[in-house]
Design a protein around this motif. Structure first.
Motif, PDB file in Angstrom:
ATOM      1  N   ILE A 144       0.843  -1.204   0.000  1.00  0.00           N
ATOM      2  CA  ILE A 144       0.000   0.000   0.000  1.00  0.00           C
ATOM      3  C   ILE A 144       0.875   1.249   0.000  1.00  0.00           C
ATOM      4  O   ILE A 144       0.639   2.207  -0.753  1.00  0.00           O
ATOM      5  N   HIS A 145       1.919   1.249   0.844  1.00  0.00           N
ATOM      6  CA  HIS A 145       2.828   2.403   0.863  1.00  0.00           C
ATOM      7  C   HIS A 145       3.539   2.590  -0.473  1.00  0.00           C
ATOM      8  O   HIS A 145       3.916   3.710  -0.835  1.00  0.00           O
ATOM      9  N   ALA A 146       3.722   1.503  -1.204  1.00  0.00           N
ATOM     10  CA  ALA A 146       4.427   1.578  -2.485  1.00  0.00           C
ATOM     11  C   ALA A 146       3.548   2.108  -3.608  1.00  0.00           C
ATOM     12  O   ALA A 146       4.050   2.357  -4.711  1.00  0.00           O
ATOM     13  N   CYS A 147       2.235   2.283  -3.335  1.00  0.00           N
ATOM     14  CA  CYS A 147       1.338   2.829  -4.360  1.00  0.00           C
ATOM     15  C   CYS A 147       1.605   4.318  -4.509  1.00  0.00           C
ATOM     16  O   CYS A 147       1.142   5.131  -3.693  1.00  0.00           O
ATOM     17  N   THR A 148       2.369   4.673  -5.499  1.00  0.00           N
ATOM     18  CA  THR A 148       2.735   6.084  -5.679  1.00  0.00           C
ATOM     19  C   THR A 148       1.621   6.897  -6.310  1.00  0.00           C
ATOM     20  O   THR A 148       1.490   8.090  -6.043  1.00  0.00           O
ATOM     21  N   SER A 149       0.800   6.277  -7.136  1.00  0.00           N
ATOM     22  CA  SER A 149      -0.283   7.022  -7.802  1.00  0.00           C
ATOM     23  C   SER A 149      -1.514   6.131  -7.951  1.00  0.00           C
ATOM     24  O   SER A 149      -1.856   5.704  -9.055  1.00  0.00           O
ATOM     25  N   PRO A 150      -2.169   5.819  -6.830  1.00  0.00           N
ATOM     26  CA  PRO A 150      -3.367   4.980  -6.932  1.00  0.00           C
ATOM     27  C   PRO A 150      -4.499   5.742  -7.597  1.00  0.00           C
ATOM     28  O   PRO A 150      -4.576   6.970  -7.520  1.00  0.00           O
ATOM     29  N   SER A 151      -5.382   5.013  -8.245  1.00  0.00           N
ATOM     30  CA  SER A 151      -6.558   5.646  -8.814  1.00  0.00           C
ATOM     31  C   SER A 151      -7.480   6.074  -7.676  1.00  0.00           C
ATOM     32  O   SER A 151      -7.470   5.468  -6.597  1.00  0.00           O
ATOM     33  N   ILE A 162      -8.687  -1.718  -1.685  1.00  0.00           N
ATOM     34  CA  ILE A 162      -7.594  -2.620  -1.324  1.00  0.00           C
ATOM     35  C   ILE A 162      -8.027  -3.436  -0.114  1.00  0.00           C
ATOM     36  O   ILE A 162      -8.597  -2.910   0.839  1.00  0.00           O
ATOM     37  N   SER A 163      -7.748  -4.718  -0.167  1.00  0.00           N
ATOM     38  CA  SER A 163      -8.064  -5.617   0.941  1.00  0.00           C
ATOM     39  C   SER A 163      -6.768  -6.060   1.600  1.00  0.00           C
ATOM     40  O   SER A 163      -5.802  -6.397   0.916  1.00  0.00           O
ATOM     41  N   THR A 164      -6.754  -6.050   2.927  1.00  0.00           N
ATOM     42  CA  THR A 164      -5.584  -6.520   3.648  1.00  0.00           C
ATOM     43  C   THR A 164      -6.003  -7.027   5.027  1.00  0.00           C
ATOM     44  O   THR A 164      -7.044  -6.625   5.556  1.00  0.00           O
ATOM     45  N   ILE A 165      -5.198  -7.914   5.601  1.00  0.00           N
ATOM     46  CA  ILE A 165      -5.420  -8.400   6.960  1.00  0.00           C
ATOM     47  C   ILE A 165      -4.401  -7.725   7.864  1.00  0.00           C
ATOM     48  O   ILE A 165      -3.193  -7.791   7.616  1.00  0.00           O
ATOM     49  N   PHE A 180     -10.513   2.201   1.048  1.00  0.00           N
ATOM     50  CA  PHE A 180     -10.500   3.054  -0.132  1.00  0.00           C
ATOM     51  C   PHE A 180      -9.225   3.882  -0.042  1.00  0.00           C
ATOM     52  O   PHE A 180      -9.039   4.654   0.910  1.00  0.00           O
ATOM     53  N   VAL A 181      -8.337   3.712  -0.979  1.00  0.00           N
ATOM     54  CA  VAL A 181      -7.047   4.396  -0.967  1.00  0.00           C
ATOM     55  C   VAL A 181      -7.045   5.460  -2.053  1.00  0.00           C
ATOM     56  O   VAL A 181      -7.315   5.160  -3.231  1.00  0.00           O
ATOM     57  N   SER A 182      -6.753   6.690  -1.661  1.00  0.00           N
ATOM     58  CA  SER A 182      -6.720   7.805  -2.608  1.00  0.00           C
ATOM     59  C   SER A 182      -5.511   8.677  -2.323  1.00  0.00           C
ATOM     60  O   SER A 182      -5.067   8.787  -1.168  1.00  0.00           O
ATOM     61  N   PRO A 183      -4.959   9.326  -3.346  1.00  0.00           N
ATOM     62  CA  PRO A 183      -3.878  10.279  -3.108  1.00  0.00           C
ATOM     63  C   PRO A 183      -4.427  11.539  -2.452  1.00  0.00           C
ATOM     64  O   PRO A 183      -5.544  11.979  -2.749  1.00  0.00           O
ATOM     65  N   LYS A 242      -0.416  19.297   4.622  1.00  0.00           N
ATOM     66  CA  LYS A 242       0.640  20.263   4.928  1.00  0.00           C
ATOM     67  C   LYS A 242       1.671  20.344   3.790  1.00  0.00           C
ATOM     68  O   LYS A 242       2.874  20.369   4.029  1.00  0.00           O
ATOM     69  N   GLY A 243       1.148  20.344   2.584  1.00  0.00           N
ATOM     70  CA  GLY A 243       2.003  20.491   1.419  1.00  0.00           C
ATOM     71  C   GLY A 243       2.697  19.225   0.970  1.00  0.00           C
ATOM     72  O   GLY A 243       3.439  19.252  -0.025  1.00  0.00           O
ATOM     73  N   LYS A 244       2.492  18.120   1.665  1.00  0.00           N
ATOM     74  CA  LYS A 244       3.142  16.860   1.308  1.00  0.00           C
ATOM     75  C   LYS A 244       2.117  15.870   0.771  1.00  0.00           C
ATOM     76  O   LYS A 244       1.017  15.757   1.306  1.00  0.00           O
ATOM     77  N   GLU A 245       2.506  15.165  -0.280  1.00  0.00           N
ATOM     78  CA  GLU A 245       1.631  14.154  -0.851  1.00  0.00           C
ATOM     79  C   GLU A 245       1.674  12.885   0.001  1.00  0.00           C
ATOM     80  O   GLU A 245       2.743  12.467   0.457  1.00  0.00           O
ATOM     81  N   GLN A 246       0.521  12.296   0.219  1.00  0.00           N
ATOM     82  CA  GLN A 246       0.438  11.081   1.005  1.00  0.00           C
ATOM     83  C   GLN A 246      -0.794  10.286   0.572  1.00  0.00           C
ATOM     84  O   GLN A 246      -1.583  10.746  -0.252  1.00  0.00           O
TER      85      GLN A 246
END
Length: 443
Positions: A280-287, A292-295, A403-406, A410-414
């Protein structure tokens, strides 16, 4: 200007499903079931006027008719909604799926030299309206932007809220939830005057309806996608209360006999992708709103800022405090002395690859904690009570649907992770007693 060429000179009427641009000599016999209003527009070529209206034929098929400029004003004054007309000498134009508001892939462009006259002796019965209902379960198969007719029992109506468009103008909207015999429900967003119409029909009071599960038909609603498949109204959408069609009778029988034992599921077209937290952290530009499903295991709850104040009326929007000790909602310009708390609970979850912060809002957080946010904010609630609630969920493992979104903070992308659903794993259900003993310090 309107032509008065006799109908017989143009031949027998052509049904809408037979219309084709290579068939030039056609005459359409149809009832005008929706007369739109003239809209002004402005583009690179200048300003102008446009008028759209809808025509239905003997087979129940419909087609959109469009006029520009002087023709728009002329036909707007001439057309009587509900009257049968004959139309000919119009131009057929192909319409892309996302722009269609009829069952036909074509639309008729009328000019001043087109022929349109009242038909007093139609060759066959032409219905006053027609529905082509799509079961809610099948809406996920319909392309985005296409229009559908849907019939269902209304289970919720939000009431009217006001929102601001990107251009600064305001508009009103409301949402309703509908279900049908397929066991699925769908959310429909209504805009503009349809909000008042739905409000008059359903008479909601804080989400509760005046009549239990009234049957409503929504004609020409547009398919959309927001955390699953939804519907949204467009200018030509129409509402009908329990129309006199066989489908209404079938739905009523289902409501009175089988509905109570039917499990209703929300309609979604998205399939959650299985990932661990490192992925999930490696998703640089998710739609946007990617599922996403995770345990993962809950290891921390941020209880310092876990809820926010909302309007206790229908809108349920966030409030701000005023100097006069009242609460104010800027969009609907209302002040109130009563308000409700709703959850916006931030949790840290962990798996073998790392940790991540996630947010659960009121519906999921209420299921997780088992206590409304209002109850946790009561002055009589002690710290021990709060801890007893927290330890019911700490160190338990769940299967999460995020639901994962960009986003930007505070000015930083996450990444923004919102919990859509969470279910306990079977393994943790077996270890419940051990976890409880650990938190009580008895082991």
């Amino acid at each position: 200007m309107a032509n008065t060429t006799p109908r017989k000179a143009l031949g027998a009427p052509t049904t809408i499903n037979k219309l084709h641009p290579y068939h030039m000599a056609w005459i359409l016999e149809g009832r005008f079931i929706r007369k739109g209003t003239i809209h002004n527009y402005s583009n690179a070529k200048g300003e102008g006027q446009i008028l759209n209206f809808n025509v239905i034929d003997t087979l129940g098929d419909d087609i959109n008719v469009t006029c520009f400029g002087k023709a728009a004003a002329f036909y707007h004054a001439k057309i009587q909604e509900g009257t049968v007309y004959t139309i000919s000498k119009g131009t057929l134009k192909y319409v892309k799926i996302g722009y269609r508001d009829s069952s036909s892939p074509w639309e008729i462009m009328l000019e001043m030299d087109s022929i349109m006259e009242i038909c007093t002796d139609p060759t066959a019965y032409i219905p006053t309206t027609a529905f082509h209902f799509t079961p809610i379960s099948d809406i996920q198969k319909i392309p985005l932007g296409a229009t559908v007719d849907v019939l269902g029992a209304v289970t919720f109506c939000s009431g009217i809220s006001t929102s601001t468009r990107p251009d600064g103008s305001s508009t009103q909207h409301s949402t309703i939830n509908m279900k049908d015999h397929t066991g699925y429900c769908i959310t429909i967003t209504l805009w503009g005057v349809l909000c008042d119409e739905a409000n008059n029909i359903l008479q909601p009071q804080q989400g509760q309806l005046a009549v239990t599960m009234p049957i409503l038909a929504v004609r020409k609603d547009k398919t959309a996608e927001f955390r699953g498949r939804t519907l949204t109204s467009v200018p030509y959408t129409q509402l009908f209360v329990a129309p006199a069609v066989p489908e209404t009778e079938s739905l009523q029988i289902w409501l009175t006999t089988i509905e109570a034992s039917t499990t209703i599921a929300p309609l979604t077209t998205q399939v959650a992708v299985e990932k661990n937290i490192a992925d999930i952290h490696a998703c640089t530009s998710p739609s946007p709103n990617q599922q996403i499903s995770t345990i993962a295991t809950i290891i921390h709850l941020n209880m310092e800022n876990y809820c926010y104040l909302t309007c206790s009326r229908q809108c349920r929007k966030k409030l701000i405090s005023s100097p006069d000790s009242t609460w104010h909602y800027t969009k609907c310009n209302l002040a109130t002395t009563t308000c409700d708390y709703r959850y916006a609970l931030h949790m840290m979850v962990e798996d073998r690859t790392g940790t991540i912060w996630v947010t659960t809002f009121d519906d999921v957080a209420l299921t997780l904690l088992g206590v409304p946010a209002n109850a946790l904010k009561e002055p009589t609630r002690s710290t021990d009570d709060l801890w007893n609630i927290i330890k019911q969920v700490l160190f338990y493992t769940y299967r999460f649907i995020f639901f994962v979104s960009p986003s930007t903070y505070k000015g930083k992308e996450q990444l923004s992770c919102t919990v859509h659903n969470m279910t306990p794993t079977e393994q943790d259900m077996d270890h419940a007693e051990l976890i409880a003993a650990f938190l009580d310090g008895t082991e």
